[in-house]
Every structure is written in structure tokens, then in C-alpha cells.
Design an enzyme around this catalytic site. Structure first.
Site, PDB file in Angstrom:
ATOM      1  N   CYS A 104      78.901  -2.478 -26.706  1.00 48.87           N
ATOM      2  CA  CYS A 104      79.018  -2.780 -25.279  1.00 48.87           C
ATOM      3  C   CYS A 104      78.083  -1.876 -24.473  1.00 48.87           C
ATOM      4  O   CYS A 104      76.874  -2.025 -24.530  1.00 48.87           O
ATOM      5  CB  CYS A 104      80.478  -2.669 -24.833  1.00 48.87           C
ATOM      6  SG  CYS A 104      80.812  -3.569 -23.300  1.00 48.87           S
ATOM      7  N   HIS A 125      83.864  -5.787 -28.946  1.00 52.74           N
ATOM      8  CA  HIS A 125      84.834  -4.742 -29.259  1.00 52.74           C
ATOM      9  C   HIS A 125      85.778  -5.245 -30.355  1.00 52.74           C
ATOM     10  O   HIS A 125      86.035  -6.439 -30.461  1.00 52.74           O
ATOM     11  CB  HIS A 125      85.678  -4.394 -28.025  1.00 52.74           C
ATOM     12  CG  HIS A 125      84.921  -3.744 -26.922  1.00 52.74           C
ATOM     13  ND1 HIS A 125      84.490  -2.440 -26.992  1.00 52.74           N
ATOM     14  CD2 HIS A 125      84.519  -4.213 -25.703  1.00 52.74           C
ATOM     15  CE1 HIS A 125      83.865  -2.126 -25.869  1.00 52.74           C
ATOM     16  NE2 HIS A 125      83.858  -3.192 -25.078  1.00 52.74           N
TER      17      HIS A 125
END
Length: 503
Positions: A333, A431
Site C-alpha cells: 500500500c 493488505h
């Protein structure tokens, strides 16, 4: 029977409220009760994607898991995500409402109570009991005006409170009794019981302490809870809970993680800590990154600010040396965004509008902006084809040759991430990638390591069961249930306020 509710507040932050609520949620669910967790206001950069397309604090996600129910935005209607100098990102009922500074939020929050109460009653309608978790300290009387997180909510919802103190940090008698002294009399009357948490050594040595607290306050002693090592298998809620210097030091594969100020969704790292063949080291500021096989740059709530800190620490130089030694790098991310050639913030989402250079390890560029992507995803790691599940939670889009030619993940309808031409730098927005055993094993194999194949979800569930057993032994759960009072229906005026808010 009408639904009941009880609230757990703390004498301070990090006294163990979140873990106690998770353990009680599992214990009461095993007793056959319909349980729902609720936290009116949370502050955390560790968040989870909900089934209804929003985000809530990771602690409430763990508590929902303990109950065996799907995540809902109603479980944490107000979430503040610290974002460096710009204050905090404000998330209300799962959706971003903008940014607020701490001082501004004190006056702004008064308008959120109707939505908080609406979420609470929505959950109560599904439950036999709602376990409510407060935030910070119950004794912060300077923040009592317009409070929606602790006593303000308890008064508005007409529920009683059990106060939690942490004996491990010392001064627990003073912190519990002192809370009774400093809070307003109407608030003090709501506190009906207390729990002393994290006792080490012989519990009988604190019997007189429990009696002293009960005598001075008139509160019911609910229990003295010994420290439980299995709690380490549960995801931490706050970055402050991360242990600098190392979480495991037992394997030959060395993985290091620089601890940046705005680190987010760091529970991505937990599955690696459970691997016997892995040594995972969290590196605090002021420390050189040690030699490693893999450096992980995890999520960041303020990517540009964290990238600046990374350079201030000289970690960019350490990463370059790591690459020259043949090492690998994984960015997740915000960490993925840092690995590219540049990060543009034309709308000033993270601060003044700007464009900054990235680390240049991937031939991609990122532009922050647009709507936040919040969704569960599934797909396959490329090229191994290892199945994986995870979630995305980010603002911004990343594009470039390394993404177009060498994506890291196939999500079915699109590709995600990027891989460098050398194959040693990987970036992804997904994630939870490392929680999936097959994908984790494939990535470790790239480092010449073999995963011992632990099921991370099973590890977490086993820890929740062990915690529930522990609390059944050391808490008066039947007495706790007697303290939970029926949920009072919303008044007509409150219902109208909630309806206006929705419209």
C-alpha cells in the site's frame, strides 16, 4: 428479553480494553448469546474493510470475529485516522468525511452523537448483549464536554460502566480510585464494577488491593486477570504496541521493517512473526537497518510524510545498500507508493499540494486522489499462481511499466502491483497478502525459505479461545452480565435527529 449493554472504560490508553472485550465476546458467544462489539469513537490507523463497504478499527474487527459475525460500520461509527501535520482523517459510519484537527474535532463531535446512537441501537436490535468499549481514559475531564467516546456516550445511551486498570504499569489502585475522585458525580455513579488487568506473579498478593479499591469506591470487583502470553497471537491495535527491536529472532530468513510514524495496517506482518524460519525485526528510528534478506515497507497513513522521515533516518541509503547486496524489498500500500519514481498529491490530501520523488526501485508513479478503494479481494500471486485473499484500503492510483509488464497479483478482473525487472522488488496494494498460507509460502520460497504452513486464521481463533477460557476462570462473568442493563429505546426526538442525519 430486551437487549442489554455494558461499557468498558479504562484508566488510560492501552490498559487492555480491546483484548478483554474480544475475549468476553468469544466467551459469551460460546454460551449461546448473540453478542455485538461497539466502540463509539476510535483513533487508529489499523483498520479493516467491512461487509457493507466501509472501514472500522481493527480491534472491532477482531471483536466481531470473536462473535462469529460479519463486520459492520455500525460497530465503530466514528474512526479517526491520524495523518501527521494535517490532523486526522475522519471516517463516519465507514466513509471518509474529510480531515479534522484535534482542536476542531472537540466542537465538531457534538454533531456526531445522533449517528453514534443510531449505530448503537442498530447493533442492539441484532443482539442479546452489546459490549461497548471506551477510548483513552475515563478521567480525561478536560475532554468531557460533548464527549461521544466515554462517559458522554454512557450517559446518552443510559448504560453502566466497568472500569479497567492495568496493574503491570504500576499505580493501579491510585488510577482506579483517582478516576472515582476526578469524574463528575453523575458519571461516577455509572461506574458499577472494576477489573484489574495483566497481573504477573501470585494473584493472592493483590487480594488486599482489590478489597481496598472496592471499599474506597463501592464498585463491584469483577476480577483480577493474570497476564496471558497467548494474547501476543492477536493483532495489535496501535503502533505503540509494536515491539521495537524484534518480534521473533528464531529463523535464518531475516526480515526487517522500518517503524515509520504513520505506519498503518501493520497486522500484515503478524503471519511472518509466527513462521519458525523467519526472524522479523521492527527497527526503531535512530537505528541503522540491519542486513536482511527482505525489507518490508508496510502501509502508511501519510505516505509523503513517512517517506520524508525514511530519508531523514538515512534508511533510503540503507535500502540502496541492501539492494546492492542482492536483497529483496516488499512494499504494501503506502510502502508500494514509496517504491515508485514519484508520488503526486495535487489536491493536498496529505498536506500542501506537491510532487515528491520516490525511492525509484519500481518504474511506476502514484497520484493521490479520487475515491477511497475499500474492498475485499481474491486472486493469485504471479507467476506462481498461489491463491490469496486480502483487502484494499487506499486513496490513489499507481501506474507505470513495471505494473503493466510485471504485475504481482492477478485479481481476476484486473492486475495489481508491480515487480522490478530484477524480480527482487515487489509492490502491492493488497493488505492481508501474507495471512494466506499459500501466498506466504510462495513469497518465502523466493527467499529460499520454506514456510511451516501455519494457518494464521486458525492461530488467531485458537488465541481467542484461550483468552475466553482465561476470562471464564478469572472474571465473574455472571456478575458482569447482571451489571448489564437493558438498552433503552431511542426517544422520538433522537429518532428524528438520526433520520435528519441520514437525509
Amino acid at each position: 428479553m430486551p437487549p442489554r449493554a455494558i461499557m468498558f472504560q479504562g484508566t488510560g490508553s492501552s490498559v487492555g480494553k480491546s483484548v478483554l472485550v474480544a475475549g468476553l465476546a468469544r466467551a459469551l458467544t460460546r454460551r449461546g448469546l448473540r453478542v455485538r462489539p461497539f466502540k463509539p469513537q476510535n483513533m487508529s490507523n489499523n483498520a479493516a474493510v467491512t461487509a457493507d463497504g466501509g472501514e472500522i478499527g481493527r480491534a472491532q474487527a477482531l471483536q466481531a470475529r470473536a462473535c462469529g459475525v460479519a463486520l459492520s460500520v455500525d460497530m465503530n461509527p466514528v474512526l479517526l485516522k491520524p495523518q501527521g501535520m494535517t490532523g486526522s482523517q475522519l471516517v463516519v459510519r465507514g466513509q471518509m468525511r474529510g480531515q479534522v484537527r484535534a482542536r476542531d474535532f472537540q466542537s465538531f463531535k457534538r454533531g456526531l452523537m445522533s449517528e453514534v446512537l443510531d449505530s448503537f441501537h442498530t447493533l442492539a436490535a441484532q443482539a442479546d448483549i452489546v459490549l461497548v468499549e471506551g477510548a483513552g481514559s475515563a478521567s480525561e475531564v478536560n475532554l468531557r464536554a460533548d464527549d461521544i467516546a466515554n462517559m458522554g456516550f454512557a450517559q446518552a445511551a443510559d448504560i453502566d460502566v466497568v472500569l479497567v486498570g492495568d496493574i503491570d504499569r504500576g499505580g493501579v489502585i491510585a488510577s482506579l480510585v483517582g478516576t472515582d475522585v476526578v469524574v463528575a458525580p453523575d458519571d461516577a455513579r455509572r461506574i458499577r464494577g472494576f477489573i484489574v488487568n495483566r497481573m504477573r506473579g501470585d494473584p493472592s498478593l493483590f487480594a488486599a488491593g482489590m478489597e481496598a479499591i472496592a471499599r474506597r469506591t463501592g464498585w463491584q470487583p469483577v476480577g483480577l486477570v493474570p497476564f496471558l502470553d497467548r494474547v501476543r497471537d492477536l493483532p495489535a491495535e496501535d503502533a505503540a504496541d509494536l515491539a521495537p527491536g524484534g518480534r521473533t529472532a528464531k529463523g535464518r530468513v531475516r526480515i526487517v521493517v522500518p517503524c515509520l510514524p504513520m505506519i498503518a495496517n501493520f497486522d500484515d506482518l503478524d503471519p511472518l512473526a509466527a513462521e519458525d524460519g523467519v526472524s522479523l525485526t521492527m527497527v526503531p528510528r535512530g537505528t541503522v537497518l540491519p542486513e536482511a534478506d527482505l525489507i518490508i515497507l508496510p502501509g502508511a497513513k501519510a505516505t509523503i510524510a513517512d517517506l520524508a522521515v525514511l530519508r531523514q533516518e538515512g534508511w533510503d541509503i540503507d535500502i540502496q545498500a541492501h539492494m546492492r547486496r542482492g536483497g529483496h524489498v516488499l512494499g504494501i500500500c503506502g510502502g508500494y507508493q514509496m517504491l515508485g519514481r514519484s508520488i503526486a498529491d495535487p489536491d493536498g490530501i496529505e498536506g500542501p499540494p506537491c510532487t515528491v520523488d520516490g525511492l525509484g526501485l519500481l518504474d511506476v508513479t502514484t497520484e493521490l486522489g479520487g475515491s477511497k478503494r475499500l474492498e475485499d479481494v481474491s486472486g493469485h500471486l504471479l507467476p506462481e499462481g498461489a491463491a490469496l485473499r486480502g483487502y484494499e484500503m487506499h486513496i490513489g492510483r499507481t501506474h507505470g511499466p513495471d505494473h503493466d509488464r510485471r504485475p504481482l497479483i492477478d485479481l481476476g478482473n484486473r492486475r495489481d502491483g508491480a515487480v522490478s525487472p530484477s524480480g527482487r522488488v515487489w509492490g502491492t496494494y493488497v493488505h492481508g497478502l501474507l495471512a494466506d498460507g499459500t501466498a506466504r509460502a510462495a513469497l518465502l520460497a523466493r527467499l529460499g525459505a520454506q514456510s511451516h504452513g501455519c494457518d494464521h486464521d486458525r492461530t488467531v481463533d485458537a488465541a481467542l479461545d484461550a483468552l475466553a477460557d482465561h476470562l471464564e476462570t478469572h472474571l465473574d462473568i455472571d456478575g458482569l452480565l447482571r451489571l448489564a442493563r437493558p438498552v433503552r429505546p431511542l426517544s422520538a426526538a433522537a429518532q428524528a435527529a438520526c433520520a435528519c442525519t441520514h437525509n
